[in-house]
Design an enzyme around this catalytic site. Sequence first.
Site, PDB file in Angstrom:
ATOM      1  N   TYR A 178       0.657  -1.240  -0.045  1.00 25.03           N
ATOM      2  CA  TYR A 178       0.060   0.004   0.078  1.00 25.03           C
ATOM      3  C   TYR A 178       0.942   1.297   0.025  1.00 25.03           C
ATOM      4  O   TYR A 178       1.930   1.349   0.684  1.00 25.03           O
ATOM      5  CB  TYR A 178      -0.851   0.033   1.249  1.00 25.03           C
ATOM      6  CG  TYR A 178      -2.487  -0.168   1.038  1.00 25.03           C
ATOM      7  CD1 TYR A 178      -3.092   0.519   0.081  1.00 25.03           C
ATOM      8  CD2 TYR A 178      -2.917  -1.480   1.471  1.00 25.03           C
ATOM      9  CE1 TYR A 178      -4.313   0.214  -0.529  1.00 25.03           C
ATOM     10  CE2 TYR A 178      -4.176  -1.917   1.282  1.00 25.03           C
ATOM     11  CZ  TYR A 178      -5.073  -1.049   0.359  1.00 25.03           C
ATOM     12  OH  TYR A 178      -6.266  -1.280  -0.034  1.00 25.03           O
ATOM     13  N   GLU A 228      -0.564   4.789  -0.360  1.00 27.03           N
ATOM     14  CA  GLU A 228      -1.456   6.147  -0.758  1.00 27.03           C
ATOM     15  C   GLU A 228      -0.714   7.576  -0.543  1.00 27.03           C
ATOM     16  O   GLU A 228       0.231   7.523   0.321  1.00 27.03           O
ATOM     17  CB  GLU A 228      -2.546   6.165   0.452  1.00 27.03           C
ATOM     18  CG  GLU A 228      -3.567   5.133  -0.074  1.00 27.03           C
ATOM     19  CD  GLU A 228      -4.729   4.898   0.850  1.00 27.03           C
ATOM     20  OE1 GLU A 228      -4.947   5.556   1.872  1.00 27.03           O
ATOM     21  OE2 GLU A 228      -5.273   3.622   0.614  1.00 27.03           O
ATOM     22  N   ASP A 268      -7.517  13.108 -25.047  1.00 29.48           N
ATOM     23  CA  ASP A 268      -7.483  11.813 -24.788  1.00 29.48           C
ATOM     24  C   ASP A 268      -6.843  10.997 -25.689  1.00 29.48           C
ATOM     25  O   ASP A 268      -7.246  10.651 -27.064  1.00 29.48           O
ATOM     26  CB  ASP A 268      -8.888  11.286 -24.766  1.00 29.48           C
ATOM     27  CG  ASP A 268      -9.049   9.866 -24.352  1.00 29.48           C
ATOM     28  OD1 ASP A 268      -7.899   9.305 -24.494  1.00 29.48           O
ATOM     29  OD2 ASP A 268     -10.197   9.437 -23.736  1.00 29.48           O
ATOM     30  N   THR A 275      -4.849   5.551 -21.797  1.00 26.88           N
ATOM     31  CA  THR A 275      -4.663   4.121 -21.421  1.00 26.88           C
ATOM     32  C   THR A 275      -3.145   3.952 -21.493  1.00 26.88           C
ATOM     33  O   THR A 275      -2.563   4.648 -22.222  1.00 26.88           O
ATOM     34  CB  THR A 275      -5.514   3.108 -22.025  1.00 26.88           C
ATOM     35  OG1 THR A 275      -5.496   3.348 -23.254  1.00 26.88           O
ATOM     36  CG2 THR A 275      -6.911   3.462 -21.412  1.00 26.88           C
ATOM     37  N   LYS A 283      -2.726   0.063 -25.296  1.00 30.47           N
ATOM     38  CA  LYS A 283      -3.220   0.274 -26.459  1.00 30.47           C
ATOM     39  C   LYS A 283      -1.834  -0.096 -27.425  1.00 30.47           C
ATOM     40  O   LYS A 283      -1.115  -0.754 -27.154  1.00 30.47           O
ATOM     41  CB  LYS A 283      -3.884   1.119 -26.810  1.00 30.47           C
ATOM     42  CG  LYS A 283      -5.303   1.011 -25.927  1.00 30.47           C
ATOM     43  CD  LYS A 283      -6.656   2.028 -26.638  1.00 30.47           C
ATOM     44  CE  LYS A 283      -7.941   1.567 -26.017  1.00 30.47           C
ATOM     45  NZ  LYS A 283      -8.108   2.404 -24.727  1.00 30.47           N
ATOM     46  N   ARG A 329      -2.122  -2.954 -18.559  1.00 34.73           N
ATOM     47  CA  ARG A 329      -3.714  -2.578 -18.525  1.00 34.73           C
ATOM     48  C   ARG A 329      -3.681  -1.289 -17.410  1.00 34.73           C
ATOM     49  O   ARG A 329      -3.664  -1.711 -16.187  1.00 34.73           O
ATOM     50  CB  ARG A 329      -4.782  -3.631 -18.155  1.00 34.73           C
ATOM     51  CG  ARG A 329      -4.868  -4.370 -19.169  1.00 34.73           C
ATOM     52  CD  ARG A 329      -6.464  -5.123 -19.190  1.00 34.73           C
ATOM     53  NE  ARG A 329      -7.535  -4.181 -19.736  1.00 34.73           N
ATOM     54  CZ  ARG A 329      -7.443  -4.124 -20.939  1.00 34.73           C
ATOM     55  NH1 ARG A 329      -7.207  -4.881 -21.843  1.00 34.73           N
ATOM     56  NH2 ARG A 329      -8.760  -3.107 -21.373  1.00 34.73           N
TER      57      ARG A 329
HETATM   58  N1  DSN Z   1     -12.692   0.409 -24.907  1.00 35.57           N
HETATM   59  C1  DSN Z   1     -11.737   1.134 -25.772  1.00 35.57           C
HETATM   60  C2  DSN Z   1     -11.823   0.787 -27.094  1.00 35.57           C
HETATM   61  O1  DSN Z   1     -12.124  -0.538 -27.359  1.00 35.57           O
HETATM   62  O2  DSN Z   1     -11.591   1.548 -28.076  1.00 35.57           O
HETATM   63  C3  DSN Z   1     -11.794   2.447 -25.538  1.00 35.57           C
HETATM   64  O3  DSN Z   1     -11.601   2.811 -24.271  1.00 35.57           O
END
Ligand code: DSN
Length: 457
Positions: free
Chosen positions: A65, A67, A220, A246, A249, A255
């Site tokens: 932990y 925080e 974003d 994120t 990708k 993740r």
């Molecule tokens: N769920 C994602 C996508 O597949 O584009 C976006 O956050």
Amino acid sequence: MSLTETPFACVTSQYEAIRAIDPDLYELTVQETRRQAELVRLIPSENYTSSAVMQAMATVFCNKYSEGYPGKRYYEGNEFVDGVEELARERAKKLFGADHANVQTNSGSPANMAAYYALMKPGEKVMGMHLPSGGHLTHGWNVNFSGMLFQPVYYGYNETQGVTGLNPETGQLDYDELRNIALRERPKVIFAGGTAYPRVWDFAKFRAIADEIGAYFVADIAHINGLIIGKVHPDPVPYADVVTSTSHKAIRGPRGGFILCKDRTMIDNPEERLVDRIDKAVFPTLQGGPHNNTIAALAVCFKEAATEEFRKYAEQVVKNAQALAQALLERGFSLVTGGTDNHLILIDVMKSRKIPGKPFAKALYEAGLETNFNSVPNDPRKPFSPSGIRIGTPAVTSRGFTETEMVLIADWMDRVAGSCHKDGKNYLFDEVALRKIRAEVTDLCTSGKFPVPGIDF
Ligand code: DSN
């Protein structure tokens, strides 16, 4: 020999402890590994992480932990966790040239939520891309917190709902119309970014529009993070107040998510700094203890993404997407915007092949091609059975696929579409044809020519 016939040496050794204690989970892990290795994975938001990223996720940092932030924690024993978070923050800042990075946010939606909490109060207005036109849930969609707590105004294209901002002829953003919407609605925050827009985002134009009305600008970049690093997509960092993302990708991380922001004062309170508002929004407003093992994996991911090898990868992602788009056009598929500048392609299957997206995506999956059904701008069909499918090249490029394999993929997709006939309301596909394609896909994926990062077979 196909992987379905070959036991995975790597899985059996890598997951020995799981096998010993939980054979059920072990079996599912082997099956998923096999699935990811044998299929052509074309969902544009998915990828393969490296073994190093996966190993970092499985470290003892999951036991701790912490925080707070490095140097200011609410628990003892964080001297090494501090080091990990500093590594990840500094690498993120350097990689993107950002003033500040927060690497604690758990994924893209919480990252956007933190941006809202830092920049706005509930009830204030946000302008984002309309979800069915290619936006994201968190850019103000009505079933998401962003459309419930804040007042959304959309850009995109939907005649019935009166949404404008995408040119109906080209399918591309119409920046004059975006400006008109912003001047009329005067949102506090403007979001750029989406999940199904196959063209580049002109971040300088968003900045200029935001400046005209004194709004904050958030980019974003979840879908295009890796392309920005690889310099094959314009960079939002010089223009956006906040950049959210994120990490799983195109950038090939765990993740998770991260936030970058400018070191500037707030519009509504010059005594306060944006950096502090972002950090406070993540902790303590939205989260407690950060996932330190994920932050460790993020640090690895940022290190890998800073290499020349990664830059070449990003370049190939775009080359592959453009080659695939061209091959699909030559086979009579209709593409939203007529092609792609980035990693993704949105196919209006209904328009060109008279097949809705959902049955087509299911038939493609049977044939070994993993995609997702998706709305197209101004879609006359419902979101759960829309007109299109969305495909992309980050995962296949991680395996070493090039333009040659893109032509094969387009050919397989064409054969799947060609095997469809309508029976009443049902769309039926020739099972023999799908099985034959599936065998060809498996042969290619297991030929040994296309190793999968993180899966050693
Ligand atoms: N769920 C994602 C996508 O597949 O584009 C976006 O956050």
